[in-house]
Design a protein around this motif. Sequence first.
Motif, PDB file in Angstrom:
ATOM      1  N   LYS A  81       0.836  -1.215   0.000  1.00  0.00           N
ATOM      2  CA  LYS A  81       0.000   0.000   0.000  1.00  0.00           C
ATOM      3  C   LYS A  81       0.866   1.258   0.000  1.00  0.00           C
ATOM      4  CE  LYS A  81      -4.464  -1.223   0.926  1.00  0.00           C
ATOM      5  NZ  LYS A  81      -5.564  -0.831   0.129  1.00  0.00           N
ATOM      6  N   VAL A  82       1.899   1.247   0.822  1.00  0.00           N
ATOM      7  CA  VAL A  82       2.785   2.419   0.899  1.00  0.00           C
ATOM      8  C   VAL A  82       3.534   2.601  -0.415  1.00  0.00           C
ATOM      9  CG1 VAL A  82       4.841   3.369   2.019  1.00  0.00           C
ATOM     10  CG2 VAL A  82       3.050   2.318   3.406  1.00  0.00           C
ATOM     11  N   VAL A  83       4.110   1.529  -0.926  1.00  0.00           N
ATOM     12  CA  VAL A  83       4.891   1.610  -2.167  1.00  0.00           C
ATOM     13  C   VAL A  83       4.007   2.039  -3.335  1.00  0.00           C
ATOM     14  CG1 VAL A  83       6.196   0.226  -3.839  1.00  0.00           C
ATOM     15  CG2 VAL A  83       6.664   0.003  -1.400  1.00  0.00           C
ATOM     16  N   ILE A  86       3.347   5.779  -3.980  1.00  0.00           N
ATOM     17  CA  ILE A  86       4.424   6.617  -4.507  1.00  0.00           C
ATOM     18  C   ILE A  86       4.557   6.328  -5.999  1.00  0.00           C
ATOM     19  CG2 ILE A  86       6.860   7.244  -4.319  1.00  0.00           C
ATOM     20  CD1 ILE A  86       6.731   6.016  -1.450  1.00  0.00           C
ATOM     21  N   ARG A  87       4.226   7.323  -6.787  1.00  0.00           N
ATOM     22  CA  ARG A  87       4.189   7.138  -8.239  1.00  0.00           C
ATOM     23  C   ARG A  87       5.536   6.662  -8.786  1.00  0.00           C
ATOM     24  NH1 ARG A  87       2.486  11.905 -12.248  1.00  0.00           N
ATOM     25  NH2 ARG A  87       4.227  12.848 -11.169  1.00  0.00           N
ATOM     26  N   GLU A  88       5.472   5.687  -9.699  1.00  0.00           N
ATOM     27  CA  GLU A  88       6.610   5.153 -10.440  1.00  0.00           C
ATOM     28  C   GLU A  88       7.645   4.435  -9.573  1.00  0.00           C
ATOM     29  OE1 GLU A  88       8.332   7.956 -13.130  1.00  0.00           O
ATOM     30  OE2 GLU A  88       6.388   8.808 -13.637  1.00  0.00           O
ATOM     31  N   ILE A  89       7.263   3.981  -8.413  1.00  0.00           N
ATOM     32  CA  ILE A  89       8.233   3.276  -7.581  1.00  0.00           C
ATOM     33  C   ILE A  89       7.853   1.816  -7.366  1.00  0.00           C
ATOM     34  CG2 ILE A  89       7.270   3.764  -5.302  1.00  0.00           C
ATOM     35  CD1 ILE A  89      10.118   4.282  -4.349  1.00  0.00           C
ATOM     36  N   GLY A  90       6.576   1.479  -7.498  1.00  0.00           N
ATOM     37  CA  GLY A  90       6.073   0.158  -7.150  1.00  0.00           C
ATOM     38  C   GLY A  90       6.791  -1.011  -7.794  1.00  0.00           C
TER      39      GLY A  90
END
Length: 99
Positions: A81-83, A86-90
Amino acid sequence: QGDSAERELFDGVKNYLEKSKADALMLFGHAFMHDNSTQEKDCIVINLSKGYIMVIECKSSSRKFNKAITQLKDAKHRVQKVVNSIREIGDRWKFVPYF
């Protein structure tokens, strides 16, 4: 017994991260305050150098394996959920559960 095992875990992870000179953040005894759950996560390591988030669940006995698995599944859900927020980090992070 649990406190002693967690202390050993803390010292071991801290020593490893210092020796590896990794750009890392270690959270110890963290609780995600989401979905009305305050289940504590024993240790979370966010390693910027290697691109992983490791959640370590420490138990004083292997008889508590099923509880640890439940906690690690919960941790994966919460970390994701946290990752994802954050846009473009998952897609660039690996989740590593450890018991």
